[in-house]
Each structure stands twice: as structure tokens, then as C-alpha cells.
Design a protein around this motif. Structure first.
Motif, mmCIF file in Angstrom:
data_model
loop_
_atom_site.group_PDB
_atom_site.id
_atom_site.type_symbol
_atom_site.label_atom_id
_atom_site.label_comp_id
_atom_site.label_asym_id
_atom_site.label_seq_id
_atom_site.Cartn_x
_atom_site.Cartn_y
_atom_site.Cartn_z
ATOM 1 N N ARG A 1 0.842 -1.189 0.000
ATOM 2 C CA ARG A 1 0.000 0.000 0.000
ATOM 3 C C ARG A 1 0.878 1.241 0.000
ATOM 4 N NH1 ARG A 1 -3.289 1.439 5.261
ATOM 5 N NH2 ARG A 1 -1.266 2.357 5.771
ATOM 6 N N TYR A 2 0.490 2.210 -0.840
ATOM 7 C CA TYR A 2 1.202 3.483 -0.931
ATOM 8 C C TYR A 2 0.211 4.572 -0.534
ATOM 9 C CZ TYR A 2 3.892 0.249 -3.756
ATOM 10 O OH TYR A 2 4.590 -0.853 -4.197
ATOM 11 N N ARG A 3 0.422 5.138 0.658
ATOM 12 C CA ARG A 3 -0.545 6.083 1.210
ATOM 13 C C ARG A 3 0.067 7.472 1.307
ATOM 14 N NH1 ARG A 3 -2.972 5.821 7.327
ATOM 15 N NH2 ARG A 3 -0.910 6.671 7.815
ATOM 16 N N LEU A 4 -0.518 8.401 0.573
ATOM 17 C CA LEU A 4 -0.170 9.819 0.684
ATOM 18 C C LEU A 4 -1.241 10.483 1.530
ATOM 19 C CD1 LEU A 4 1.310 12.454 -0.087
ATOM 20 C CD2 LEU A 4 -0.119 12.511 -2.149
ATOM 21 N N ARG A 5 -0.804 11.079 2.654
ATOM 22 C CA ARG A 5 -1.770 11.620 3.598
ATOM 23 C C ARG A 5 -1.554 13.115 3.791
ATOM 24 N NH1 ARG A 5 -2.864 9.335 9.789
ATOM 25 N NH2 ARG A 5 -4.819 10.468 10.132
ATOM 26 N N TYR A 6 -2.655 13.867 3.679
ATOM 27 C CA TYR A 6 -2.662 15.303 3.979
ATOM 28 C C TYR A 6 -3.347 15.474 5.338
ATOM 29 C CZ TYR A 6 -2.032 15.794 -1.123
ATOM 30 O OH TYR A 6 -1.588 15.715 -2.420
ATOM 31 N N ARG A 7 -2.582 15.823 6.383
ATOM 32 C CA ARG A 7 -3.168 16.084 7.693
ATOM 33 C C ARG A 7 -3.310 17.591 7.824
ATOM 34 N NH1 ARG A 7 -1.665 12.393 12.550
ATOM 35 N NH2 ARG A 7 -3.784 13.134 12.928
ATOM 36 N N LEU A 8 -4.542 18.065 7.713
ATOM 37 C CA LEU A 8 -4.839 19.476 7.472
ATOM 38 C C LEU A 8 -5.334 20.165 8.729
ATOM 39 C CD1 LEU A 8 -6.741 18.521 4.268
ATOM 40 C CD2 LEU A 8 -4.662 19.892 4.213
#
Length: 918
Positions: free
Chosen positions: A361-368
Motif C-alpha cells: 500500500r502506498y498512502r499519501l496523507r494530507y493532515r490538514l
């Protein structure tokens, strides 16, 4: 108490029969036993209605085609068989007092004329399913093996979605859990040959339906009304998977083929085999079967969480995920039956299912953060890779297994039948060397475009998205997970005909001993050197052109080869730190013991009317142990608890034949659904990374339901069906997942963004109707369809802010629809199928502190097509196409336009050859 006296009386009757007393054995009577087969191919027929003319004696053939009629008057008699789609048949038999007479009935398919067109070559499985439904006393739906084979369904869950009132939840493109008549998966049960199946997942009771291949079963029975001899733990329905039994003649069939999906465009293989034979002058029957699937799958996924400020919604968390998965599913089964003298027999039935998923799994996360005045949001940009080690193909391995082994016998004792069985069933899940590597840029500035909230569009300022040197090391972890669920069951059923066959008394009991545990570990590794940023490691751009979830980029990630090659055991390279707070709250041990007993009386009120009255009693005793982690002291505090309760389940079921092949059924029943074991453990699971707190609830009560059903069915000689029915459920203490936002936790003195805890609701009502139509239209054209409407409401939701809202019962899908149009000739079969299910409130984490935070499973529409061509009398070629609508797994928050998850799989195709030798 009256119940205790009744059970003592029934026990005395049973003892008398065991000792051979003739008190219940009528003088001058004997037993007729036998088998019913299809004369054209030698396969046994289930659901055949049998009777002795001139008497009230009746029987229905079992799944293996065998039947037993007790108390048949001595002398010359005949046994008649009626079966939709087949010509009636009778056979003469001489019955001796106290003796057992053996008969064999061979039925032939009957040509039926519809609007001047002669129809032959009826589907035997379709006839078997309808005959079982017709002759059952309860409301049930049956799908036989060749019906399942006529749809392009890979697993049992996909096959179930064709049945009225069933909706499914998918995982990686395959049905995984099923909801029935608006009741979530936890409120239903799955059994194999009548015995409950354990779950391979730690948190839940429900069975993973994608573990069991569709080609491994003889039939699937969905009992929507439970009889007293069935376990009471099914509020919606009990799904019984019937494994194959030996036919009356030799059989060998093989399937070989391959397939691929449009998403990953990699070819995989499929295969199955069935071998059956009878030995020792037909006394011993043996069936061996197996199934194999090796498939490259995956998904393109978008996930988001929403918050609000001054009435305006904004995205607080956004994830772009790519999954690459290899799925390998293997299953083997065996069935043996040995006929003793007379009508008695011994049997063994076993099935073993094993599924491996290797996943990257390749997870790009934006924690805004909250939006600023100009609409920008400070952002932590995190890229996380999930993988494994060389021994797991550099991927996270999810190894799930479930098996069931049943031993037993059917015996004739005096004037009664005795059925005994002992079952051992086991399920497990293991995830070894599950590794995560994450890098983070905590200084990014993002603007999220919300013109289309179905696809929020993040735009990162400057070069922060592509600057690998700014992506600093965040975490490197390795986790080992293990879950085991073991069931040991024993049961006894005694059936005693009374009078001249107009009444039957049935009593029995069961003991179930269940144990379940989870044992995980979690270690974080701090690199001594060399992992300062993403620029220091081998990377690859995993952005996929044509990403199905939207126009999103994944960017560069560390490679699975690099992650899997790290020597985490070398102290010169990594400093390990055991983190019990990450895993100990999830570990637990639970044991459950259920002792049940029942008594039921089936009374023929008239030649067309039968009443079943019964009562079941179950005592439940649960013990559980877990951990509560003290974050300040960094120590684990053991927790323990127990529950014990006894429930009584009375029932009345009426079956009345309005006309030939037209049946009315009415039922009043009472059922239960027990809490998940893990939900009862008083654990505290803290995730500072995800800003979440999860809590157990040792005060959870089991969910109970009083059920009313009314169903009318008309069966045609052309193997068709028209039916309609009503149902109502009065549910108390239902369990739902309650989530709250921005909650101050007094234990840690921390305000968490989300807090989850299972809760009991007050009460709920659920009602609806279902209709079904199945008919050959003209020539080779046939239609199959069903529709179910379900409505629900909750009375007194224990959430102060929502006490006056009219909320539905979590898990209730208002509309479900199935339709299939097929065209069949002697050499060609074509079918197009549609499956629709409406949205529903997620029962696990769906109920928020306000409607804005509710989590909904979105409506879905699936279209499948398949074709089969007969090449020779023993060989057929097939082509299957699934998910032609590219239907995603989709959740939304509050309103349908706000995506919480959109996971896309694209269409899948299979082709191959089937060989059937007899």
C-alpha cells in the motif's frame, strides 16, 4: 417451572427409546428409507416431497437425496414422490412389522409446455432449490450449486447477493460481509452444514465470506425464519453452507481457466475439481473437491474526513491510496457417508479454506489544520509505505484460514430417529513482519478545492510535494498479528412421530465451547543513520495514470525492495523500541460456553395445514481478559470481566397450502445476537498519530428481537416462482458504533479528534416486504428478479444531542434489487445480471454526535455478464465479466456528496473450460 417439567418429561421419553422400550413404537409398523435420484444422470435430488398414500405420513429428502419415513403400516404400501420440473413417481414396497424397507426412486425431467413452446432440459439445481423452499415449513431461500455456477460469482458472498433481501459489503472487489433484510452482518449467522463458523478477524463475530469459494458448495440455504432446532443467534437470517455429499453414481468434474482485471492488467489462474464415487456395494460414499484462484488485484482509493467551522465544511484529513495485491485462495473438502444396517448411517464432512493476500500500500496523507482566512491550511504531508520481508514477497501478508470438521450419525431407534454430531471448527488470521515506513513534511501549505466534494482537490504550495529532501523520516515499524478462533460443538436431535403420523415431537440439545484470542506485537525502529529523508533512500514514483478515484498524484515512495531488505535486527543500524501501547490494548482472550435445548411439536391440523410450536432455551457464559495501557507509567494493567445470561425463545410457525404449489407461511419467532468479544473487553486503545481513542464497553448487552413473518409463494410446473411477503422485527439493545469529536480524555488529559465506543441503543423497529419472480418467458428467454423494501426507526437513541431525530437502524438498506435476464439453448447460455443496494448507516463507526459526522455506506449498482457454450456433451467453455459498472466501495459523511472513501476496482474477466464426466 413448567419448562423444567417439560424438559424432564422429554428426557424420560428419550431414555426410554435408548433402552429399547416399545412404548412409542406402534405395533404392526415399520420404516421405509431410501434415496431419490435423477434418472438421467444419477445425481441425488434434495427437497423431494414423499408420502405414503392413504396415510398422513410425509417426508422430504435431505441434501444427499435420502429420506426416512417412520411408522409405516405393515403390508404392501407405495411411496409417491412429487418434484417440480419432474414427472411424479411411485414405487411399491412391502413393510414388515419392526423392519426397515429400502427403496430407490428415479425421477425424470418432465417437458412442460408454456404458451405453445415445449421446454426441456430444466436446470436440476434450480428445481432442487425451489422444491426445498416449497416443502420447508419455515421461510427460506435456497441456491443450488448449478445456479451459483450460472452467475459469475467467485465466493459465497457474491452468490448471496442474488437472494432477496441481501446486501453485501465489499473488500478489494469481492463481497466480504452480508446484511439480510436490513440487519447488519453481526445480526446474522453463517453455518457450515448447520454448525456455526468462527471468524478469522479478532474484532467481530461475522464470517469472512470471501474465504469460501462459490464452487466448493452444494447449496446455500438462507433461513429467514428460525425453527427451534436451530441456534437462536440470527436476527436477520441464518446462512447455511451445505457442502457436497456423495451422489448415487460416479462423478468427476474439472474447471480450468484464467482471468485478469482492467485495473492491474495481470493474468491469474482458476481451477476446481470434484471427484465422487460409491464403494462397498453402495454402502460407502466419498466426495473429494478442491478450488484454486490466483489473481492479481488492487484498488485506487481516496479517503477523507470532514469537519465544520461556522457552518462551513472543510477537509481535515485526506488520503490518496494505491493498493497492489496478489490474492491466492485455496480450498479442499471431503465428505464420507457409511450406511449401517437398516436406515442408520455415519458421516464425516470437512472443508478447509485458506486465503493469502500479499499487499503493498502506498498512502499519501494530507493532515490538514483548520483553514485560514485565505482558505489555505497548514499541512503535514506524510508518505507511508506498507510492505513486508523477502519471506512474504516484500508485501504485507494477510493469511486467513477457516476450517470445519463434522462427525456424526443418523440412527433409527424404535419408532424414532436420532441424529448426533460433533464439530470442530477453527479460524485464524496471521500477519507476520508487517512493516511500515513513513516520511513527513510538516511545513506544507495546502489549498483544498471543494467545487466537487466527491473529489476534494488538494494543491500544495511551492515545491513541498516533490521535494524529497523535505520529506523527513517519521517512523519505521514492524508488527506481528495473530488471531485464533476455535469452536467445539456437540448436538443431539431426537425426532418422535406421534399418533398416525399427524404429529411429530422433536427434542434436542447442544453444547458449544468457544475460545478466541489475539496476540499482537509492535516494535518501532529508530535508524542510527542513513534515513534522514526520503532523498536518502531508493524511491519510485507510484502515481498511476488514469487513477480511478480522481486526478490525484501519489508521488515518490520508498520501494518495497528497500523496506523489505532492511536488517532491523542489526543494533548497529537500528535502535528498537517495543511499544506496548500500540498493541497490548488490542490483545485479549475470551471464552464462551453456550448450553442450549429445545422442544417442538409439529402438528398436521388438516391435510393442507401444519403448525409448529416450540421453545428453545440458551444459557450463555462468557469470560474475557484484556489490557488497559497506562500511558504515564507505560505499563499494561490486566483487565477481566464476565457475562452470564439465559434466554428463552418461543416460536409458532404455520404452513398452509392455499392450492397445489401455493403456500402461505406465517411465523412468530424470537432471536438474539451477542456482542463481539473484543467490544466487551474494557480496553483503551490510544493512537496519537491518528488523534483517536477507542474504548471497550463491558456493559454491552446482547441484542434481542421479536420477529413476525408472512409469506405467500406460488410455484409453477415450469420451475418458476412468484412470491411476496411481509416481515417485522421489534429489536431491543441493538449495538452501534458511536463516534464523538474533540473529546477531552480525563485519563490522559488529552483532547482527541475522535473517540469510538460501542454502545447499546434503546430499541428499534424494522419492517418491510419482499417480492420475487422467476419464470421462463418465451423460448429460451428467462427472467429472475427480486426486490426488498426495508424501513427502520430507532426509539430513544442514547445521544443527548440527537434524542429527537428519526434515525434509521444502522446497517439498514432501504432498497435492494436483483435482476437477471438469461437466454438458453441446447448449446448456448447467456446471462446479464444487475444487483442494486441502497445506502445505509455504517453500524461500526456510523453514528456521530451530529448528522454531519454520520458515516454512510453509499448505494451501489453492479452489472455482470457471463456466457457458456457446450462444445461436447462433457465439455463447456465459459466467459465471465464482473463489475462492468466499475462500482466503487464508497462511504460518505453526512451527505452523499462528501466522500469519506471511494475505492475503485474496475472490471474483471475470466475464461476457461468445464469438463463433467459421469
Amino acid at each position: 417451572m413448567p419448562l423444567a417439567r417439560l424438559l424432564r418429561t422429554l428426557a424420560a421419553v428419550a431414555v426410554g427409546i435408548f433402552l429399547g422400550t416399545p412404548a412409542l413404537a406402534a405395533q404392526g409398523t415399520g420404516t421405509v428409507t431410501g434415496v431419490v435420484v435423477n434418472a438421467e444422470n444419477g445425481l441425488t435430488l434434495a427437497g423431494v416431497a414423499l408420502e405414503v398414500p392413504g396415510t398422513a405420513l410425509r417426508a422430504v429428502s435431505r441434501a444427499d437425496g435420502r429420506f426416512t419415513i417412520l411408522r409405516v403400516p405393515a403390508g404392501g404400501q407405495s411411496v409417491q414422490a412429487r418434484y417440480i420440473g419432474f414427472a411424479p413417481q411411485s414405487v411399491s414396497v412391502t413393510v414388515t412389522s419392526g423392519g426397515v424397507a429400502q427403496v430407490r426412486l428415479e425421477l425424470r425431467p418432465q417437458a412442460v409446455e408454456i404458451e405453445g413452446i415445449e421446454v426441456v432440459g430444466l436446470q436440476v439445481g434450480q428445481a432442487a432449490a425451489l422444491n426445498q423452499q416449497l416443502n420447508a415449513i419455515n421461510v427460506t431461500n435456497v441456491v443450488a450449486a448449478d445456479q451459483i455456477g450460472r452467475f459469475p460469482d467467485a465466493n459465497i458472498g457474491d452468490a448471496l447477493k442474488r437472494i432477496p433481501g441481501i446486501s453485501v459489503q465489499v473488500d478489494q472487489g469481492e463481497a466480504r460481509f452480508g446484511a439480510i433484510r436490513g440487519t447488519e452482518p453481526r445480526l446474522n449467522s453463517v453455518t457450515i452444514n448447520g454448525e456455526r463458523v468462527p471468524s478469522a478477524e479478532a474484532e467481530v463475530r461475522q464470517v469472512q465470506l470471501d474465504l469460501i469459494p462459490a464452487d466448493m458448495v452444494a447449496a446455500v440455504e438462507v433461513n429467514k425464519v428460525l425453527t427451534p432446532d436451530m441456534d437462536a443467534d440470527a436476527i436477520g437470517a441464518s446462512v447455511n453452507i451445505v457442502t457436497r455429499s456423495a451422489p448415487a453414481t460416479r462423478r468427476a468434474s474439472f474447471t480450468l481457466g484464467g482471468g485478469a482485471g482492467l485495473l492491474r492488467e495481470k493474468v491469474g489462474g482458476i481451477g476446481s475439481v470434484v471427484l465422487a464415487q460409491r464403494f462397498l456395494d453402495d454402502r460407502l460414499g466419498v466426495v473429494l473437491n478442491g478450488s484454486y484462484l490466483d489473481n492479481e488485484i488492487g484498488s485506487d482509493d481516496l479517503e477523507a474526513e470532514w469537519d465544520e467551522d461556522a457552518g462551513s465544511a472543510f477537509v481535515s484529513d485526506l488520503e490518496v491510496r494505491r493498493y497492489d495485491i496478489r490474492r491466492l485462495r485455496r480450498s479442499v473438502g471431503a465428505s464420507l457417508d457409511y450406511r449401517l444396517g437398516g436406515a442408520s448411517s455415519l458421516f464425516y464432512r470437512g472443508i478447509y479454506n485458506h486465503r493469502n493476500d500479499w499487499e503493498n500500500r502506498y498512502r499519501l496523507r494530507y493532515r490538514l489544520d483548520d483553514p485560514a482566512a485565505d482558505g489555505t491550511q497548514e499541512t503535514r504531508l506524510v508518505r507511508q509505505l506498507k510492505g513486508g520481508v523477502p519471506g512474504t514477497d516484500l508485501a504485507r501478508l494477510e493469511d486467513q484460514r477457516v476450517q470445519s470438521h463434522q462427525f456424526g450419525g443418523n440412527f433409527i431407534l424404535g419408532g424414532a430417529t436420532l441424529d448426533l454430531s460433533f464439530t470442530v471448527a477453527r479460524a485464524s488470521e496471521e500477519r507476520p513482519n508487517e512493516r511500515y515506513l513513513a516520511f513527513e513534511n510538516g511545513d506544507a501549505i495546502t489549498t483544498v478545492g471543494l467545487r466537487d466534494p466527491r473529489q476534494p482537490r488538494p494543491v500544495v504550495s511551492g515545491n513541498a510535494f516533490n521535494d524529497l529532501a523535505a520529506q523527513e523520516f517519521d517512523e519505521l515499524t514492524e508488527e506481528f498479528q495473530f488471531t485464533r478462533d476455535l469452536d467445539r460443538n456437540g448436538r443431539l436431535d431426537l425426532t418422535i412421530p406421534l399418533g398416525a403420523g399427524r404429529s411429530t415431537l422433536k427434542v434436542g440439545g447442544r453444547y458449544r465451547d468457544k475460545s478466541k484470542n489475539r496476540d499482537n506485537s509492535f516494535v518501532a525502529y529508530e535508524p542510527v543513520s542513513g534515513l534522514g529523508s526520503l532523498a536518502d533512500v531508493p524511491t519510485e514514483n507510484f502515481t498511476r495514470e488514469g487513477f480511478l478515484a480522481g486526478p490525484y498524484q501519489s508521488g515518490n515512495f520508498a520501494t518495497p525492495t528497500f523496506l523489505g531488505g532492511l536488517d532491523l535486527t542489526n543494533p548497529a543500524l537500528f535502535d528498537p523500541e517495543d511499544q506496548p501501547g500500540e498493541y497490548l490494548p488490542g490483545n485479549f482472550d475470551a471464552t464462551e460456553r453456550i448450553i442450549g435445548g429445545y422442544a417442538s411439536l409439529t402438528q398436521a391440523l388438516s391435510p393442507r395445514t401444519t403448525l409448529l410450536a416450540g421453545v428453545r432455551i440458551e444459557n450463555t457464559d462468557i469470560d474475557y481478559e484484556g489490557f488497559n495501557f497506562d500511558l504515564d507509567e507505560e505499563t499494561a494493567v490486566p483487565t477481566a470481566g464476565a457475562q452470564a445470561y439465559t434466554n428463552l425463545f418461543p416460536s409458532l410457525i404455520l404452513r398452509h397450502e392455499l392450492a397445489e404449489r401455493t403456500v402461505l407461511r406465517a411465523a412468530w419467532t424470537n432471536t438474539i445476537a451477542r456482542p463481539n468479544y473484543y467490544d466487551l473487553v474494557p480496553y483503551r486503545q490510544v493512537s496519537f498519530e491518528d488523534d483517536e481513542l477507542a474504548l471497550g464497553n463491558p456493559d454491552l448487552k446482547p441484542t434481542k428481537s421479536m420477529n413476525f413473518d408472512l409469506m405467500v409463494e406460488n410455484y409453477s410446473r415450469s420451475v418458476g416462482l412468484v412470491s411476496g411477503g411481509l416481515f417485522y422485527k421489534d429489536i431491543t439493545d441493538f449495538i452501534y458504533g458511536y463516534s464523538r469529536t474533540d473529546v477531552l480524555d480525563p485519563v490522559t488529559n488529552t483532547t482527541f479528534g475522535q473517540v469510538f465506543q460501542p454502545q447499546n441503543g434503546a430499541s428499534a423497529s424494522l419492517y418491510g416486504f419482499e417480492v420475487a419472480f422467476q419464470r421462463r418467458l418465451i423460448g429460451g428467454l428467462s427472467f429472475y428478479g427480486n426486490y426488498t423494501f426495508t424501513e427502520s426507526s430507532v426509539d430513544g437513541f442514547p445521544i443527548t444531542e440527537r434524542a429527537t431525530e428519526d434515525l434509521p437502524l444502522p446497517g439498514t438498506s432501504k432498497h435492494t434489487l436483483n435482476a437477471s435476464l438469461s437466454y438458453d439453448t441446447d448449446r448456448l447460455s447467456l446471462r446479464a445480471s444487475l444487483n442494486f443496494q441502497d445506502d445505509f448507516l455504517d453500524p461500526d463507526e456510523g453514528v456521530g454526535e451530529s448528522a454531519f459526522f454520520d458515516r454512510w455506506y453509499d448505494r451501489s449498482t453492479n452489472v455482470d455478464v457471463n456466457a457458456e457454450v457446450v462444445v461436447t456433451p462433457t465439455t463447456r467453455v465459459f466467459v465471465n465479466a464482473n463489475n462492468l459498472t466499475n462500482q466503487p466501495l464508497r462511504y460518505y459523511q453526512g451527505v452523499r456528496t462528501r466522500t469519506m472513501q471511494g475505492e475503485y476496482y474496475n472490471a474483471r474477466f475470466q475464461a476457461g473450460v468445464k469438463i463433467d464426466l459421469r
